[in-house]
Design an enzyme around this catalytic site. Sequence first.
Site, PDB file in Angstrom:
ATOM      1  N   TYR A  69       0.786  -1.054   0.109  1.00  0.00           N
ATOM      2  CA  TYR A  69      -0.060   0.101  -0.146  1.00  0.00           C
ATOM      3  C   TYR A  69       0.801   1.209  -0.101  1.00  0.00           C
ATOM      4  CZ  TYR A  69      -3.451   3.290   1.615  1.00  0.00           C
ATOM      5  OH  TYR A  69      -4.242   4.456   1.978  1.00  0.00           O
TER       6      TYR A  69
ATOM      7  N   ASP B 115       9.222   2.932  -0.678  1.00  0.00           N
ATOM      8  CA  ASP B 115       8.359   3.488   0.310  1.00  0.00           C
ATOM      9  C   ASP B 115       8.784   3.273   1.543  1.00  0.00           C
ATOM     10  OD1 ASP B 115       6.218   4.180   1.650  1.00  0.00           O
ATOM     11  OD2 ASP B 115       4.688   3.666   0.359  1.00  0.00           O
TER      12      ASP B 115
ATOM     13  N   LYS C  17       5.197   8.908   8.851  1.00  0.00           N
ATOM     14  CA  LYS C  17       5.080   8.703  10.034  1.00  0.00           C
ATOM     15  C   LYS C  17       5.774   8.956  11.203  1.00  0.00           C
ATOM     16  CE  LYS C  17       2.189   5.299   8.668  1.00  0.00           C
ATOM     17  NZ  LYS C  17       0.616   5.471   9.057  1.00  0.00           N
TER      18      LYS C  17
END
Length: 426
Positions: free
Chosen positions: A142, A237, A265
């Site tokens: 994702y 990613d 994050k």
Amino acid sequence: MTSSDALFEQAQRLMPGGVNSPVRAFRGVGGRPFFVAHAEGARITDVDGRSYVDFLGSWGPLILGHAAGPVVEAVTEAVRRGTSYGAPTPGEVEMAALIGRAVPSMEMVRLVSSGTEASMSAIRVARGATGRDAIIKFDGCYHGHADSLLVKAGSGGATFGVPDSLGVPPALAALTLTVPFNDLDAVRRTLETHAGQVAAIIVEPVAGNMGVVPPASGFLPGLRDLATQHGALLIFDEVITGFRVAWGGAQARYGVRPDLTCLGKIIGGGLPVGAYGGARALMERVAPLGAVYQAGTLSGNPLAVAAGLATLRALERPGTYERLEEQGARVERDVTAAAAAAGVPVRVNRVGSMLTVFFTDQPVTDYASAKRADTARYARYFHAMLEGGVFLAPSQFEAAFVSLAHGDDDLAAAARACRHAMLRAK
């Protein structure tokens, strides 16, 4: 009716599913979500006064724990100066320099407001730099909810069994080529079949959105070689793995240098932020220097940057990642022992302080093997852990995160809860 139940009833009339991000609705495990009142350290407390040892950590960014002193102090000081300027600040320069020092492949950095923005923008740079349109991604990985990336995605898509999203134009989805994670031969065949068409290979170097799935030996170096051979860019990613699995992210842990990296994050310390970056020659294609356009009013927001800088400075201290590794290993041992004692087949996939307990007796190496896990058993385990005072991700296909705030008492309490929960999961 609890206060959480009452809030959820109201929320469902006001928001789709009663939540602002799908997995929070507990559809993957059943039941109703609790609503949070406050949190501190390794514990989160709901509006009914129940306290839980938290292994969700806001889906990863709270590596120092909730309301960490340095972060609270930094944000408090920053907010007194103003919340947003729409103009450059010294903190942005310091953040870019710190990221570049920790992640040498990111010679230039652009701050954005989310991991989705970072991935979307990195792909735009890759397409602009190569003049090609197609990208390769991996089943179950994702990269945010941009249209071209919601093709065989993990996370919420995996939880609900809907790998693609309505509203994604078929013509756009056709530019996204998907292959199994950890399958170099499939990548090679796809590159050969679509010779001269692939702008980039984008990958979570450690998958975190089909649950934690580590890269097989040689997989990441193989991607690096294949991308170079075929004139495509390699995008890591590292929204989850960046500053989570090592100071320099997964690329430092595995010794592979991508062309572009996406972060998020942890670099926001619990506030919304993302970043993408890479070699100077690539990043100089981004506006205002080049013709690849990307902008954002809240990019480099001073509160998010202050929180992120405080977090990263704390993580830079010697011994930090050794401690996180030890804590993660302890949780893995406790879960494995509890499952064995209860006679419950599990596979614990762990990289550093992120891990997933898969309810299966087979290795989990890609999305197909992750989907074979027993989600009903995970749901029973999840609710038993919650009753035992431990909060995990409300989905089999997510990661648990250990923070520096988790002390011996927290981990011991989690181990006790796990022993009971495994019996309930049978």
